[in-house]
Design an enzyme around this catalytic site. Structure first.
Site, PDB file in Angstrom:
ATOM      1  N   HIS A 181      -8.093  -4.381  -1.295  1.00 17.68           N
ATOM      2  CA  HIS A 181      -6.946  -3.632  -0.758  1.00 17.68           C
ATOM      3  C   HIS A 181      -6.678  -3.988   0.708  1.00 17.68           C
ATOM      4  O   HIS A 181      -5.550  -4.212   1.107  1.00 17.68           O
ATOM      5  CB  HIS A 181      -7.206  -2.132  -0.885  1.00 17.68           C
ATOM      6  CG  HIS A 181      -5.983  -1.303  -0.694  1.00 17.68           C
ATOM      7  ND1 HIS A 181      -5.067  -1.106  -1.699  1.00 17.68           N
ATOM      8  CD2 HIS A 181      -5.501  -0.646   0.390  1.00 17.68           C
ATOM      9  CE1 HIS A 181      -4.079  -0.359  -1.240  1.00 17.68           C
ATOM     10  NE2 HIS A 181      -4.319  -0.054   0.019  1.00 17.68           N
ATOM     11  N   SER A 194       0.822  -1.199   0.000  1.00 22.14           N
ATOM     12  CA  SER A 194       0.000   0.000   0.000  1.00 22.14           C
ATOM     13  C   SER A 194       0.871   1.269   0.000  1.00 22.14           C
ATOM     14  O   SER A 194       1.712   1.429  -0.893  1.00 22.14           O
ATOM     15  CB  SER A 194      -0.964  -0.041   1.185  1.00 22.14           C
ATOM     16  OG  SER A 194      -1.923   0.973   1.080  1.00 22.14           O
ATOM     17  N   ASP A 237      -9.537  -2.399  -6.418  1.00 28.08           N
ATOM     18  CA  ASP A 237      -9.369  -3.319  -5.279  1.00 28.08           C
ATOM     19  C   ASP A 237     -10.160  -2.844  -4.062  1.00 28.08           C
ATOM     20  O   ASP A 237      -9.888  -3.234  -2.937  1.00 28.08           O
ATOM     21  CB  ASP A 237      -7.878  -3.501  -4.943  1.00 28.08           C
ATOM     22  CG  ASP A 237      -7.240  -2.254  -4.318  1.00 28.08           C
ATOM     23  OD1 ASP A 237      -7.931  -1.219  -4.165  1.00 28.08           O
ATOM     24  OD2 ASP A 237      -6.045  -2.320  -3.965  1.00 28.08           O
TER      25      ASP A 237
END
Ligand code: NAG
Ligand code: NAG
Length: 441
Positions: free
Chosen positions: A418, A214, A383
């Site tokens: 995510h 991330s 995502d």
């Protein structure tokens, strides 16, 4: 392979022409491959440095004489040395410290230096650099790479011997070459030393796999891009990026800035109540949708008074924060906008893993023009956080340069989100498989 591909087929045909060049690995072979690596033992093992997501790094503060607290409570730690400012979110309300936390975490933009700084009298540092002990969110105890660490240890990695962590100051965003950043200059020096140590510590010297998740994916990528070519070649075995934040931006980032973010878990607070602090962070404005990817004729934010396309982000900032966007618009223009136009490839082998096929914010509608009210959201593919269009732009960017194209592997994992790509067993297995593959090549 065949049944696996069938599941992907509609997606491949509809959305991802480029994906036909990509690789999909059947999950069933993961354990076998991992066990093979365990059997091969140290012979194959390249040390791994983990760069975690944005909320996972702790931050300590020290208050000096120059600090002018807004209330006596906030001055309580003055002159008392280092303390954990962002360490245990539950501790903040328990000690009636939330308003002080928000004050002491704040950044201010210094236009003369073109840099963000702490407010006067607040000094900060990131503890535990090198360690894989990260901040824990009690609501999501597995968010900060806990499951990944466990799986890596299962295949033989050892914390402090072959496995390291590189926490960073979550409030700042990595600069591109030419941009000043005292915080990141120091961090990149520390990370350089950590990688060198990790490498030379291994028998026969082994170069290092740099892993970023991330926001940490963006940090790891910028580190690799900024490193001298000869150093990269000597020390970086592979860059593994999982759901990295793209420089071309994503809508969720905009939503977090406008309506508040729940990325930092502090009981008793809301995204709206933490928003004044969040908006001072450079990381909050570093990944807004860029015109080159999101276009300049699609409205991304809709209000009764005005619609905003990706080209209007500076105007939106000004309208959202008021006062002409003082302290936000200028750093956005000078520091963040150039990042979306910076395409240097890292020139090391890269594997990029992204989830796709989840509803992801694509357009925000503030139907009565009030930015304090949660917007209606129009969804597209991605995502759940990062828009597919931005992932594809990153792929394209990486493949533009011949020297990078042949060492770039992109994997789109349908159904991985995510927030859980590294905690759901099946997608975590796939990532572990990729790490092991990277260390074998
Ligand atoms: C975090 O703070 C809470 C509230 O003060 C406390 O109960 C808890 O034990 C702390 N957790 C850790 C890991 O220190
Ligand atoms: C904003 O965009 C919406 C949807 O595209 C459109 O219906 C509306 O007329 C636009 N509003 C303004 C003020 O341009």
């Amino acid at each position: 392979m065949a049944p696996f591909l069938v599941r992907f087929l509609p997606l491949l045909l509809l959305l991802l022409p480029a994906a036909l060049r990509e690789y999909y690995l059947p999950a069933a072979s993961n354990r076998r491959a991992q066990d093979a690596v365990v059997a091969d033992g140290d012979k194959l093992r390249h040390p791994i440095v983990l760069v975690p997501g944005v909320s996972c790094s702790e931050l300590e503060a020290r208050l000096t004489d120059a600090y002018r607290p807004s209330t006596p409570r906030c001055g309580a730690m003055k002159g008392k040395g280092w303390f954990g400012l962002w360490q245990n979110g539950s501790d903040l309300p328990a000690h009636d410290y939330v308003p002080c936390f928000m004050e002491q975490m704040r950044l201010v933009y210094d236009p003369d230096a073109n840099e963000f700084r702490n407010i006067p009298g607040v000094e900060t540092r990131v503890p535990n650099f090198g360690s894989t002990v990260f901040q824990r969110n009690p609501e999501h105890t597995d968010w900060c790479l806990e499951d990944l660490k466990r799986e890596l240890e299962r295949v033989g990695y050892r914390d402090g011997e072959t496995l390291f962590g590189a926490a960073y100051d979550l409030r700042h965003a990595p600069p591109i070459p030419g941009q000043p950043s005292r915080v990141y200059s120091r961090y990149f020096r520390q990370l350089t030393a950590l990688v060198e140590d990790a490498s030379t510590k291994q028998q026969g010297r082994k170069n290092v796999i740099l892993f970023g998740h991330s926001f940490g994916g963006m940090v790891a990528l910028e580190f690799a891009r900024a490193a001298p070519a000869a150093w990269r070649e000597k020390y970086i075995k592979h860059l593994v990026l999982v759901a990295p934040l793209p420089a071309s931006g994503f809508m969720e980032s905009l939503k977090n800035f406008v309506s508040g973010s729940d990325l930092l878990y502090v009981p008793t607070t809301t995204p709206l109540s933490l928003r004044p602090m969040w908006r001072t962070f450079e990381s909050a404005i570093a990944t807004f949708p860029s015109p080159s990817v999101f276009g300049d004729d699609t409205p991304l934010v809709i209000t009764p008074r005005r619609n905003y396309t990706a080209r209007d982000m500076a105007d939106l900032l000004a309208d959202v924060v008021g006062a002409g966007g003082d302290g936000v618009v200028e750093p956005f223009r000078r520091r963040e906008l150039p990042k979306a136009r910076y395409f240097a490839p890292p020139m090391v082998p890269v594997t990029c893993v992204n989830g796709v096929g989840s509803v992801t914010p694509e357009q925000l509608v503030y139907s009565d023009g009030d930015f304090d009210v949660e917007p209606e959201v129009v969804f597209g593919d991605g995502d759940g956080t990062i828009n597919l269009i931005s992932m594809l732009a990153f792929d394209e960017e990486m493949r533009r340069k011949p020297g990078q194209r042949k060492q770039y592997k992109s994997i789109k994992v349908r159904g991985a989100r995510h927030g859980n790509i590294l905690t759901e067993e099946w997608s975590l297995n796939l990532v572990i498989q990729e790490i092991l593959e990277a260390s074998r090549v």
